[in-house]
Design an enzyme around this catalytic site. Structure first.
Site, PDB file in Angstrom:
ATOM      1  N   ASN A  17       0.883  -1.194   0.021  1.00  0.00           N
ATOM      2  CA  ASN A  17      -0.079   0.043   0.080  1.00  0.00           C
ATOM      3  C   ASN A  17       0.884   1.170  -0.200  1.00  0.00           C
ATOM      4  O   ASN A  17       1.941   1.197   0.752  1.00  0.00           O
ATOM      5  CB  ASN A  17      -0.899  -0.054   1.409  1.00  0.00           C
TER       6      ASN A  17
ATOM      7  N   HIS B  17       1.003   5.162   1.233  1.00  0.00           N
ATOM      8  CA  HIS B  17       0.395   6.112   2.239  1.00  0.00           C
ATOM      9  C   HIS B  17       1.069   7.412   2.615  1.00  0.00           C
ATOM     10  O   HIS B  17       2.285   7.345   2.170  1.00  0.00           O
ATOM     11  CB  HIS B  17       0.175   5.367   3.698  1.00  0.00           C
TER      12      HIS B  17
ATOM     13  N   SER C 124       4.866   6.653   2.404  1.00  0.00           N
ATOM     14  CA  SER C 124       5.630   5.394   2.758  1.00  0.00           C
ATOM     15  C   SER C 124       4.797   4.206   1.735  1.00  0.00           C
ATOM     16  O   SER C 124       3.664   4.358   1.653  1.00  0.00           O
ATOM     17  CB  SER C 124       5.061   5.102   4.154  1.00  0.00           C
TER      18      SER C 124
ATOM     19  N   ASP D 157      -2.579   0.474   8.563  1.00  0.00           N
ATOM     20  CA  ASP D 157      -1.236   1.351   8.028  1.00  0.00           C
ATOM     21  C   ASP D 157      -0.176   0.920   8.805  1.00  0.00           C
ATOM     22  O   ASP D 157       0.923   1.795   8.905  1.00  0.00           O
ATOM     23  CB  ASP D 157      -1.619   2.642   8.058  1.00  0.00           C
TER      24      ASP D 157
HETATM   25  C1  GAR Z   1      -2.845   9.180  -2.595  1.00  0.00           C
HETATM   26  O1  GAR Z   1      -2.251  10.317  -1.941  1.00  0.00           O
HETATM   27  C2  GAR Z   1      -2.526   7.763  -1.574  1.00  0.00           C
HETATM   28  O2  GAR Z   1      -1.287   7.990  -0.915  1.00  0.00           O
HETATM   29  C3  GAR Z   1      -3.870   7.957  -0.617  1.00  0.00           C
HETATM   30  O3  GAR Z   1      -4.967   8.272  -1.601  1.00  0.00           O
HETATM   31  C4  GAR Z   1      -4.409   9.006  -2.394  1.00  0.00           C
HETATM   32  C5  GAR Z   1      -4.805   8.567  -3.773  1.00  0.00           C
HETATM   33  O4  GAR Z   1      -4.524   9.183  -4.946  1.00  0.00           O
HETATM   34  N1  GAR Z   1      -3.994   6.832   0.184  1.00  0.00           N
HETATM   35  C6  GAR Z   1      -4.464   6.728   1.171  1.00  0.00           C
HETATM   36  O5  GAR Z   1      -4.603   7.781   1.931  1.00  0.00           O
HETATM   37  C7  GAR Z   1      -4.579   5.300   1.778  1.00  0.00           C
HETATM   38  N2  GAR Z   1      -4.845   5.373   3.270  1.00  0.00           N
HETATM   39  P1  GAR Z   1      -4.549   8.633  -6.522  1.00  0.00           P
HETATM   40  O6  GAR Z   1      -6.088   7.805  -6.769  1.00  0.00           O
HETATM   41  O7  GAR Z   1      -4.345   9.739  -7.499  1.00  0.00           O
HETATM   42  O8  GAR Z   1      -3.393   7.540  -6.466  1.00  0.00           O
END
Ligand code: GAR
Length: 204
Positions: free
Chosen positions: A111, A113, A140, A149
């Site tokens: 994942n 994060h 991360s 997480d």
């Molecule tokens: C990203 O910033 C990712 O790190 C976060 O959601 C966004 C997705 O953007 N993920 C989390 O917060 C998971 N807990 P994207 O759809 O443009 O890749």
């Protein structure tokens, strides 16, 4: 030769920019994996069209269509098996991974994060960082286990936080690094260079 490539599944819930960054790394020859399938839990996810643009098979699984989370995940696992996925990369997949997927893909789910874990777990990590007033946040990539997480960290990148940063400005600063870091972690995995020892990741 080709059939030895790691077959990658990507799971999304929204925009899909991390997914697209991975697809581009593959297209540019920087990442030697086969993009097997994309799964979204959200039929409205913008990333669905992005995946289609690159001609990657996309499937939507909505939890509301299943009797339970287990049944939902069993259906996903079945598809992942059909596509012979070797690694599942969560790219903005906003659901907690349950025991069915964790068992089926033990140490094979990663994942990304948007914080320097273990700081700012859960939702709105960038807002949490701005609200707290930290000088550095970042992103991360970690293995997914049964702690939210909390799985072993593979790679991290620190990003300075300015006093004037808002959730939006910090999110976009961090996102640039996410787009690099995620492919790097997938590359390390694909080269069999990640080993989990005592809940820490050794890069061989
Ligand atoms: C990203 O910033 C990712 O790190 C976060 O959601 C966004 C997705 O953007 N993920 C989390 O917060 C998971 N807990 P994207 O759809 O443009 O890749």
């Amino acid at each position: 030769m080709t059939d030895k490539l790691l077959r990658l599944a990507i799971m999304i819930s929204g925009r899909g920019s991390n997914m697209e960054a991975v697809i581009k790394s593959v297209d540019q020859g920087l990442l030697n994996v086969k993009l097997a399938v994309v799964i979204s839990n959200n039929p409205e996810a913008k990333g669905i069209d992005v995946a289609r643009k690159y001609k990657i098979p996309v499937y939507v699984f909505e939890i509301k269509d299943y009797k339970s989370k287990d049944e939902y995940e069993k259906a996903i696992v079945k598809l992942l098996y059909e596509y012979e996925a070797g690694l599942v990369a969560l790219a903005g997949y906003m659901k907690i991974v349950g025991p069915v997927m964790l068992r089926a893909f033990k140490d094979r789910i990663i994942n990304i994060h948007p914080s320097l874990l273990p700081a700012f777990k859960g939702l709105k990590a960038q807002k949490q960082a701005v609200d707290y007033g930290v000088r550095y946040s970042g992103c991360s990539v970690h293995f997914v286990n049964d702690t939210l997480d909390g799985g072993p960290v593979i790679l991290q990148e620190a990003v300075p936080v300015d006093i004037d940063d808002t959730e939006e400005t910090l999110s976009s600063k961090i996102l640039k690094y996410e787009h690099i870091l995620f492919s790097q972690a997938i590359k390390l995995y694909s080269e069999n260079r990640l080993k989990i020892v005592n809940n820490k990741v050794k890069i061989i």
